[in-house]
Scaffold this motif. Structure first.
Motif: not given
Length: 532
Positions: A229-251
């Motif tokens: 939120q804090n990062a996007l709040d500073k640049c919302y008007d000039v970006v088009d996407y938020v980039s996210v990652h996740h790797y799910h793990s199971a036993p």
């Protein structure tokens, strides 16, 4: 026999348009992925640039829409200017992210030219760790400007007359992670301001491009979602996407947790969408910023001892340790060890497909999806050969049939509970109750009058009688039905037999009064196509 399961789809249940980039892949020079699989000048099929033509041709046949490159953690210390021009003059550098020597034989131009040969769109990641705003500006000028300036003319001098016209630019990689070179984990505001100025500057160089700001590297991050939120709040008007990652793990052995991991992806997406729309409301902005889920995967990992008092979400201390015995590795493209995912093709295909269906169910906001390992899923390889893994067929059916709009697919079926578990201190999963054994998503290509329903049976033991209610799709009839299933979960496809795990046509179904009925096998992937 388990109780009946039912899926209902209706043309009024539209979620959103399915982006052409939703089923894409990710490339980073980890191990021999670049130096060996992509690039090997000694390989019998190597072209004039040293690229393996067998891999290029295999990927080209898939129609893969896009590939995010050249990293990954690698890019946060990579100086692209070291990688252009005559190869004899390029610097061999240390890659601290993966503790390897990087020769820069595959440099900026080579990555983009390889993408052209494959026929896929490059989605380019910019160094926002050690890199500067000026570096990013020079990079876009070199890459996209038609000519008449220093950097664009240098591109011409180095043999590429026309601009590459790269349209998608990621401004950093996992910048909230303490493992990242030049991490902004403690300063999201500073990162957001840097993205503001960088995105503004490169869009002034090429106003046709799109940019992405980094969001969280995982839902376990200490600052999630406040950091985003804090990062996007500073640049919302000039970006088009938020980039996210996740790797799910199971036993190990917990198939229900492995295939139920899609629910954690959906939680992540829902939280990120809420955060984005909150920032939009703060900015009084009519613009919609979307999500790029540009690294994802599922894996089996053994449970690790927990450290009392370590702190559930504190990843930092894990990455401020230094091993005096560690040495840098020099990868030889011609000495490529065989790499395979643990276990058989079927479970790997299902675990990745479950995530892909989750992305499809959020097609209104997730517009880019890049599978980590997606290139290997589409074209598995060793030193000598290329073949189709089980994941290849699932990925291809999504590329072929997930077109048009995503539909909200209503499922009624048996359920199970997933107890919470902790792989280690920083990967702790809360339990889930009421998880559907039948996992499904659907796509309606209205223009071509084609509806496709994708189904996974997460149950290890039970076959389900399944009814798909299509009464809302008057005039639609079954056009094709496919099932991928095996009783032996240790089986793997190979160069010698690349159809050991592959979809087969399903013929044992009925269709009457708008209801499609059949049985779905345990731990199976199923695709049902209807046309008017």
């Amino acid at each position: 026999m388990a109780q009946n399961a039912k899926i209902t789809v209706h043309p009024a249940y539209k979620i959103g348009e399915i982006s052409n980039r939703l089923f894409s892949a990710f490339l980073e020079p980890i191990g021999t992925m670049v130096n060996g699989t992509m690039f090997n000048p000694k390989h019998p099929t190597a072209d004039e640039q040293g690229f393996r033509k067998d891999w290029i041709e295999a990927l080209k046949e898939t129609g893969l829409p896009a590939v995010r490159m050249p990293g990954g953690n690698f890019v946060s210390a990579w100086e692209w200017k070291n990688s252009i021009g005559p190869k004899s003059e390029r610097r061999v550098v240390l890659d601290p992210a993966w503790h390897q020597y990087y020769t820069n034989e595959v440099g900026h131009d080579e990555y983009l030219q390889w993408a052209q040969k494959v026929g896929t769109e490059p989605l380019y990641t910019v160094n926002m760790g050690t890199g500067t705003i000026q570096d990013a500006m020079d990079l876009v000028e070199y890459t996209n400007h038609e000519g008449g300036s220093y950097w664009s003319d240098l591109r011409k001098k180095y043999g590429h007359e026309d601009p590459y016209n790269v349209k998608m630019w990621y401004l950093g990689n996992e910048m909230d992670g303490p493992w990242q070179l030049g991490s902004w984990s403690k300063n999201p505001d500073g990162y957001g301001y840097k993205v503001l100025e960088t995105s503004k500057a490169i869009k002034w160089i090429d106003e046709t491009i799109e940019t992405a700001v980094c969001g969280s590297s995982a839902p376990f991050m200490e600052g999630f979602p406040e950091w985003d939120q804090n990062a996007l709040d500073k640049c919302y008007d000039v970006v088009d996407y938020v980039s996210v990652h996740h790797y799910h793990s199971a036993p190990p052995g917990d198939i229900k947790a492995l295939l139920g991991g899609a629910l954690y992806y959906e939680d992540f997406i829902n939280t990120e969408v809420a955060m984005i729309d909150y920032v939009a409301s703060k900015h009084r902005s009519p613009k919609q910023v979307n999500i790029s889920f540009d690294e994802y995967g599922a894996m089996v990992r053994p449970l690790q001892p927990l450290n009392p008092g370590y702190g559930r979400y504190n990843m930092a201390r894990n990455h401020y340790r230094f091993d005096p015995e560690r040495r840098y590795i020099r990868h030889d493209p011609d000495n490529m060890p065989e790499r395979r995912f643990p276990g058989g093709d079927m479970l790997h295909a299902l675990s990745m497909a479950s995530i892909q269906l989750a992305l499809l169910r959020h097609a209104d906001r997730v517009k880019i999806g890049c599978m980590t390992g997606g290139l290997g899923a589409l074209a598995a390889s060793d030193h000598d050969h290329i073949w189709k893994s089980g994941s290849h067929y699932v990925f291809m059916q999504l590329l072929q049939y997930a077109k048009g709009v995503s539909l909200d697919t209503k499922v009624e079926c048996e359920i199970y509970d997933m107890p919470g578990y902790a792989i280690e201190d920083t990967s702790q999963y809360t339990g889930k109750e009421g998880v559907n054994f039948i996992d499904s998503a659907s796509a309606w290509d209205e223009e071509n009058k084609r509806l496709t329903v994708f189904v996974i049976n997460r149950n290890e033991e039970s076959e389900y009688p399944l009814t798909i209610d299509l009464k809302g799709f008057e005039g639609y009839k079954p056009a094709a039905a496919y099932r991928m299933h095996t009783d032996d979960l240790e089986l793997n496809n190979s160069f010698e037999n690349e159809k050991l795990i592959a979809p087969k046509e399903e013929e044992n179904y009925t269709f009457e009064n708008g209801e499609f009925k059949l049985h779905v096998k345990p731990l199976s992937w199923n695709v049902y196509v209807f046309e008017a």
